[in-house]
Design an enzyme around this catalytic site. Sequence first.
Site, PDB file in Angstrom:
ATOM      1  N   ASP A 106      24.822 -28.110 -17.452  1.00  0.00           N
ATOM      2  CA  ASP A 106      23.846 -29.172 -17.683  1.00  0.00           C
ATOM      3  C   ASP A 106      24.035 -29.867 -19.032  1.00  0.00           C
ATOM      4  O   ASP A 106      23.438 -30.925 -19.260  1.00  0.00           O
ATOM      5  CB  ASP A 106      22.418 -28.606 -17.640  1.00  0.00           C
ATOM      6  CG  ASP A 106      21.994 -28.193 -16.245  1.00  0.00           C
ATOM      7  OD1 ASP A 106      22.734 -28.486 -15.291  1.00  0.00           O
ATOM      8  OD2 ASP A 106      20.914 -27.586 -16.112  1.00  0.00           O
TER       9      ASP A 106
ATOM     10  N   LYS B 147      14.809 -32.319 -18.181  1.00  0.00           N
ATOM     11  CA  LYS B 147      15.272 -33.048 -16.990  1.00  0.00           C
ATOM     12  C   LYS B 147      14.647 -32.441 -15.746  1.00  0.00           C
ATOM     13  O   LYS B 147      14.188 -31.293 -15.726  1.00  0.00           O
ATOM     14  CB  LYS B 147      16.801 -32.999 -16.885  1.00  0.00           C
ATOM     15  CG  LYS B 147      17.415 -31.608 -16.802  1.00  0.00           C
ATOM     16  CD  LYS B 147      17.418 -30.934 -15.450  1.00  0.00           C
ATOM     17  CE  LYS B 147      18.092 -29.578 -15.455  1.00  0.00           C
ATOM     18  NZ  LYS B 147      17.902 -28.804 -14.194  1.00  0.00           N
TER      19      LYS B 147
END
Length: 279
Positions: A133, A9
């Site tokens: 995350d 990401k």
Amino acid sequence: MIRVPSPAKLNLFLHITARRADGYHELQSIFQLIDLYDWLEFTPTEKLEIDISGIDQVDLCDNLIYKASQLLIPFAQQFTGIQIKIEKNIPMGAGLGGGSSDAATTLIVLNKLWQCGLQPDQLAVLGLKLGADVPVFVHGKNAWAEGVGEQLSFINLDQKQYIILKPDCFISTQLLFSQKTLTRNTKTSKFCAYQLKPSAFGNNFEPLARSLYPEVDEAMQYLDQFGIAKLTGTGACVYIEVSPEMDIDAIVTGAPCTGYLVNSLEQSPLIDFSLTGTY
């Protein structure tokens, strides 16, 4: 044997908005999934052990893949031993979420293999124990994030390409958070404000990363020649959005460190596996 991709990401921005009484920080960010993948192979074994290979530089007790497997054992209806092999392509200590993504992938795959029967929201709650995350990778969707990163509003983002540079350094997140000059009171905002003016949204860790790690500063100075360079997460990777006039090959080959060309993802390729158990 099941072989599945584990995406990285980018943080399109990262603001620290408050410091809580428990020491944790409130933040706002956008998670953009990208097509840079680790690959994980899961092979059931008769030996009732969790065996992990391909990431020897991390002790087993600190390995998020191993920790994820341990979280699921109490829910397993059909427990087997598992051999997990990792093809590591997402650099470590880079702000790309590789460890968190691998943990989420492990939760998703073992939930199916062990017939745990947990829903994505339940897996995300478990994943939060491993890192802020992890939930976004469990859900596999681009998101506006708040809280410590676990409060997710899923969003649609335009398809883009990015050039990412990985400076030759490993950034300590703890060191950055400990700096007295870290901005911890950025005014909260909304996704619509970001859509109107993305350039107004930066990364509160960027000035510290540039001052403490010369390699990061060098990479950002290099990319700033071609666009607006940004730090992802707490680093070390920096990136720019690709525009039509860029000579991508020249930028990547001329970079002072390892470079990647990546595409944004609309969703994780693991979405289908989490629904059907096949990929």
